[in-house]
Design a protein around this motif. Structure first.
Motif, PDB file in Angstrom:
ATOM      1  N   ASP A  15       0.796  -1.230   0.000  1.00  0.00           N
ATOM      2  CA  ASP A  15       0.000   0.000   0.000  1.00  0.00           C
ATOM      3  C   ASP A  15       0.824   1.274   0.000  1.00  0.00           C
ATOM      4  O   ASP A  15       0.293   2.350  -0.154  1.00  0.00           O
ATOM      5  CB  ASP A  15      -0.999  -0.002   1.148  1.00  0.00           C
ATOM      6  N   GLY A  16       2.125   1.190   0.168  1.00  0.00           N
ATOM      7  CA  GLY A  16       2.961   2.373   0.044  1.00  0.00           C
ATOM      8  C   GLY A  16       2.710   3.427   1.087  1.00  0.00           C
ATOM      9  O   GLY A  16       2.335   4.549   0.778  1.00  0.00           O
ATOM     10  N   SER A  21       5.880   5.295  -4.662  1.00  0.00           N
ATOM     11  CA  SER A  21       7.227   4.800  -4.965  1.00  0.00           C
ATOM     12  C   SER A  21       7.632   3.698  -3.986  1.00  0.00           C
ATOM     13  O   SER A  21       8.344   2.761  -4.360  1.00  0.00           O
ATOM     14  CB  SER A  21       8.254   5.926  -4.960  1.00  0.00           C
ATOM     15  N   ALA A  22       7.158   3.778  -2.761  1.00  0.00           N
ATOM     16  CA  ALA A  22       7.464   2.723  -1.786  1.00  0.00           C
ATOM     17  C   ALA A  22       6.793   1.416  -2.187  1.00  0.00           C
ATOM     18  O   ALA A  22       7.408   0.345  -2.133  1.00  0.00           O
ATOM     19  CB  ALA A  22       7.006   3.141  -0.384  1.00  0.00           C
ATOM     20  N   ALA A  23       5.558   1.496  -2.622  1.00  0.00           N
ATOM     21  CA  ALA A  23       4.835   0.294  -3.045  1.00  0.00           C
ATOM     22  C   ALA A  23       5.477  -0.317  -4.283  1.00  0.00           C
ATOM     23  O   ALA A  23       5.666  -1.530  -4.365  1.00  0.00           O
ATOM     24  CB  ALA A  23       3.372   0.628  -3.309  1.00  0.00           C
ATOM     25  N   GLU A  28       8.618  -4.660  -6.866  1.00  0.00           N
ATOM     26  CA  GLU A  28       9.730  -5.026  -7.755  1.00  0.00           C
ATOM     27  C   GLU A  28      10.798  -5.825  -7.019  1.00  0.00           C
ATOM     28  O   GLU A  28      11.310  -6.813  -7.537  1.00  0.00           O
ATOM     29  CB  GLU A  28      10.343  -3.776  -8.375  1.00  0.00           C
ATOM     30  N   ASN A  29      11.136  -5.390  -5.817  1.00  0.00           N
ATOM     31  CA  ASN A  29      12.230  -6.031  -5.102  1.00  0.00           C
ATOM     32  C   ASN A  29      11.843  -7.361  -4.473  1.00  0.00           C
ATOM     33  O   ASN A  29      12.618  -8.308  -4.522  1.00  0.00           O
ATOM     34  CB  ASN A  29      12.822  -5.073  -4.064  1.00  0.00           C
ATOM     35  N   ILE A  30      10.668  -7.448  -3.902  1.00  0.00           N
ATOM     36  CA  ILE A  30      10.252  -8.725  -3.309  1.00  0.00           C
ATOM     37  C   ILE A  30      10.173  -9.790  -4.394  1.00  0.00           C
ATOM     38  O   ILE A  30      10.685 -10.897  -4.233  1.00  0.00           O
ATOM     39  CB  ILE A  30       8.906  -8.583  -2.560  1.00  0.00           C
ATOM     40  N   LYS A  31       9.580  -9.440  -5.529  1.00  0.00           N
ATOM     41  CA  LYS A  31       9.497 -10.410  -6.631  1.00  0.00           C
ATOM     42  C   LYS A  31      10.892 -10.788  -7.125  1.00  0.00           C
ATOM     43  O   LYS A  31      11.149 -11.940  -7.437  1.00  0.00           O
ATOM     44  CB  LYS A  31       8.652  -9.865  -7.773  1.00  0.00           C
ATOM     45  N   TYR A  32      11.800  -9.821  -7.179  1.00  0.00           N
ATOM     46  CA  TYR A  32      13.174 -10.110  -7.616  1.00  0.00           C
ATOM     47  C   TYR A  32      13.831 -11.112  -6.663  1.00  0.00           C
ATOM     48  O   TYR A  32      14.441 -12.087  -7.099  1.00  0.00           O
ATOM     49  CB  TYR A  32      13.999  -8.824  -7.692  1.00  0.00           C
ATOM     50  N   SER A 107      11.501  15.069  -4.638  1.00  0.00           N
ATOM     51  CA  SER A 107      10.465  14.224  -5.216  1.00  0.00           C
ATOM     52  C   SER A 107      10.742  12.740  -4.931  1.00  0.00           C
ATOM     53  O   SER A 107       9.830  11.992  -4.599  1.00  0.00           O
ATOM     54  CB  SER A 107      10.395  14.466  -6.722  1.00  0.00           C
ATOM     55  N   LEU A 108      11.989  12.332  -5.047  1.00  0.00           N
ATOM     56  CA  LEU A 108      12.358  10.944  -4.771  1.00  0.00           C
ATOM     57  C   LEU A 108      12.158  10.593  -3.291  1.00  0.00           C
ATOM     58  O   LEU A 108      11.706   9.501  -2.947  1.00  0.00           O
ATOM     59  CB  LEU A 108      13.807  10.682  -5.167  1.00  0.00           C
TER      60      LEU A 108
END
Length: 111
Positions: A15-16, A21-23, A28-32, A107-108
């Protein structure tokens, strides 16, 4: 995200809390971490899926905040180059690249 094979199915909602960007980073990372080196198959063989998924989530969480710390540190390094008390307009005229990068970093950081 969804992870599935013949013997396993899992889905998760990221849920970010710290923005979209957190979500995105989490998905992306968990799946990687799961997909790399066929981890899921090995976990299924060793009956340790739950423990390893938790480790992936914690690793992803830690890496997200490491990334944010990197941005915050870069922001601090740039800010010391701009004299204290300088008005925004004046700073954007005298330090255009630095001000543009500070805006990107903000922004990041804020997601």
């Amino acid at each position: 995200f969804v992870i599935e094979n013949e013997r396993f199915y899992a889905c998760a909602v990221c849920d970010g809390h710290d923005g979209a960007s957190a979500a995105t980073f989490a998905v992306e990372n968990i799946k990687y971490y799961i997909d790399s080196n066929s981890n899921l198959e090995r976990w299924l063989q060793n009956d340790c899926v739950e423990t390893n998924l938790k480790q992936c989530i914690l690793l992803t969480d830690g890496n997200f905040f490491k990334q944010r710390r990197k941005y915050i540190e870069e922001k601090r390094r740039i800010k010391v180059q701009i004299p204290d008390g300088m008005k925004s307009y004046q700073a954007s005229q005298q330090y255009p690249r630095e001000v543009a990068r500070l805006q990107e970093l903000e922004s990041l950081i804020s997601g």
